[in-house]
Design an enzyme around this catalytic site. Structure first.
Site, PDB file in Angstrom:
ATOM      1  N   CYS A   1       5.035  11.083  28.303  1.00 12.89           N
ATOM      2  CA  CYS A   1       5.329  10.992  29.691  1.00 12.89           C
ATOM      3  C   CYS A   1       6.867  11.390  29.921  1.00 12.89           C
ATOM      4  O   CYS A   1       7.716  10.647  29.422  1.00 12.89           O
ATOM      5  CB  CYS A   1       5.077   9.422  30.277  1.00 12.89           C
ATOM      6  N   GLY A   2       7.294  12.516  30.653  1.00 13.40           N
ATOM      7  CA  GLY A   2       8.353  13.070  30.906  1.00 13.40           C
ATOM      8  C   GLY A   2       9.123  11.954  31.852  1.00 13.40           C
ATOM      9  O   GLY A   2      10.258  11.764  31.835  1.00 13.40           O
ATOM     10  N   HIS A   3       8.683  11.888  32.991  1.00 13.44           N
ATOM     11  CA  HIS A   3       9.356  10.867  34.247  1.00 13.44           C
ATOM     12  C   HIS A   3       9.780   9.602  33.486  1.00 13.44           C
ATOM     13  O   HIS A   3      10.885   9.360  33.670  1.00 13.44           O
ATOM     14  CB  HIS A   3       8.619  10.991  35.291  1.00 13.44           C
TER      15      HIS A   3
ATOM     16  N   GLY B   1       6.959  15.757  33.739  1.00 15.86           N
ATOM     17  CA  GLY B   1       7.933  16.092  32.858  1.00 15.86           C
ATOM     18  C   GLY B   1       7.133  16.872  31.554  1.00 15.86           C
ATOM     19  O   GLY B   1       7.476  17.863  31.163  1.00 15.86           O
ATOM     20  N   SER B   2       6.016  16.090  31.388  1.00 13.14           N
ATOM     21  CA  SER B   2       5.341  16.632  30.153  1.00 13.14           C
ATOM     22  C   SER B   2       4.586  17.927  30.543  1.00 13.14           C
ATOM     23  O   SER B   2       4.226  18.950  29.506  1.00 13.14           O
ATOM     24  CB  SER B   2       4.410  15.533  29.570  1.00 13.14           C
TER      25      SER B   2
ATOM     26  N   ASP C   1       0.757  12.180  40.426  1.00 11.93           N
ATOM     27  CA  ASP C   1       2.208  12.121  39.981  1.00 11.93           C
ATOM     28  C   ASP C   1       3.092  12.240  41.278  1.00 11.93           C
ATOM     29  O   ASP C   1       2.900  13.498  41.834  1.00 11.93           O
ATOM     30  CB  ASP C   1       2.228  13.032  38.872  1.00 11.93           C
TER      31      ASP C   1
END
Ligand SMILES: O=C(O)[C@H]1NCC[C@@H]1O
Length: 409
Positions: A104-106, A318-319, A313
């Site tokens: 998870c990017g965020h 991010g991912s 989202d």
């Protein structure tokens, strides 16, 4: 004793404390105490343990009445195999409305700030061993996520390790695990009985077909995403089309994913079977993106992600930025290299209307399994809570957590 004091400071060990942050509007509920130790030698084993033994905690923190349909969580893990081998500083499990993700990017951006700002060395034992770059005023954290080690770069207001504090005015960036395209230009046949209104109207000049072909790309950025343009799905006005609702896009994503999810051949990971599943459908609109001082930024695009059975989202994901940059390199609209010109900006429908809240991504190097992508974005603190569930053993079934959309109304 006053009720607030009893609930927050009282002796009960059933309290769960969290710090809430948001990244481009997408929440990260970071569990800071009260989560039981997880069994398992590896982080992926611990992820299974969380799902099999402690899923009631995820439901309590993510779902209503304590969470909401868009809630997202991070459970910090103090011991993993890659921490033992010296390859990582701290571990994490990510969770959402439906289960546990692999990247998870965020949340990584939010955690970067949080892990610098916390002084709790029980929570982050290696916090005081992080190395600080004095001239750049940044530090690096190696985060062991279920997909592998993610290298986070966190800006700080001061390099003094006693007083250090993350600098929320500068973006946090991370280098993710190798990202790659699994299938490009995949043709999916949608039978007309499954097609949604906008797809039925897409090819108006042609006679009504029995099936509609939709071209999709599948790419990996720590999790597998199907990436498709809004126009390809029949939304000719893109994500901003005035007559469309979020439910229209949700229906298209849901129906498309019902055909893509069972296709196990699309989600092959070179090393790890637990990472082989479809995480979501990203609907992309290249006709609009960011603005800079009110003017359109040519190197940008917007997207709307439906993940984990319909969760939306709020951030540019991010991912999936990693996956989309890998796709950009594959398709030739992005180059590999770490000079400033390689950045591409990715917006969500929330960040696009709040200038400066998008994520940027660029492919900085080519490796055996794909490209290493750098992603950056900003996260902010929103609050803290102490959660309790004293009544769930005495009949408060609703308090265990529910999802409104699953009530079948
Ligand atoms: O930024 C991300 O990568 C994530 N946001 C929610 C869904 C994805 O895990």
């Amino acid at each position: 004793m006053d009720l607030f004091t009893a609930f927050t400071d009282g002796s009960s060990d059933e309290k769960i404390r969290v710090i809430d942050m948001h990244t481009s509007g997408e929440p990260t509920r970071i569990v800071i105490s009260g989560y039981p130790p997880l069994e398992g030698k590896t982080l992926l084993e611990k992820r299974r343990c969380a799902s099999e033994r402690y899923d009631d905690i995820r439901k309590m923190l993510m779902l209503e009445p304590r969470g909401h349909a868009g809630m997202y969580g991070a459970i910090i893990v103090q011991e993993t195999e890659l921490m033992k081998s010296g390859e990582a500083d701290i571990g994490v499990l990510f969770c959402h409305n439906q289960g546990y993700s692999t990247m998870c990017g965020h949340a990584t951006i939010a955690l970067g700030r949080f892990l610098v700002d916390t002084t709790d060395t029980l929570l982050f034992p290696r916090r005081n061993q992080l190395e600080v770059s004095q001239d750049k005023r940044t530090t690096k954290i190696r985060l062991h996520a279920p997909c592998g080690v993610v290298h986070i770069n966190v800006p700080m207001t001061t390099a003094d390790s006693v007083k250090w504090h993350s600098d929320g005015s500068r973006p946090v960036s991370f280098l993710s695990v190798p990202s790659f395209v699994s299938q490009s230009g995949l043709k999916i046949q949608i039978p007309s009985e499954l097609a949604w209104k906008q797809l039925l109207h897409r090819d108006v000049s042609k006679p009504e077909p029995d099936t509609y072909t939709v071209t999709v790309d599948v790419a990996y950025g720590g999790a597998f995403y199907s990436i498709v343009t809004a126009q390809e799905l029949g939304f000719s006005g893109g994500l901003r089309g005035e007559t469309y609702t979020i439910e229209d896009f949700a229906e298209a994503a849901r129906k498309l994913e019902s055909l893509l999810k069972p296709r196990k051949d699309l989600y092959h990971h070179p090393r790890e079977r637990d990472l082989e599943f479809s995480y979501g459908v990203m609907i992309v609109d290249k006709s609009f993106g960011s603005t800079v001082n009110g003017k359109p930024n040519e190197r940008s695009e917007a997207g709307l992600l439906f993940f984990a059975e319909g969760q939306i989202d709020r951030s540019p994901t991010g991912s999936c930025v990693s996956a989309r940059v890998a796709l950009g390199v594959h398709d030739g609209w992005l180059e590999v290299g770490n000079d400033g010109d390689n950045w591409w900006t990715f917006e969500s429908i929330v960040s696009a209307i709040h200038e400066g809240n998008g994520f940027r991504g660029r492919a900085i190097s080519q490796v055996d399994d794909g490209v290493i992508v750098e992603v950056d974005g900003c996260a902010y603190y929103t609050g803290t809570s102490t959660f309790i569930a004293p009544d769930v053993r005495n009949g408060d079934d609703i308090g265990k957590g529910f999802r409104l959309e699953l009530l079948g109304i």
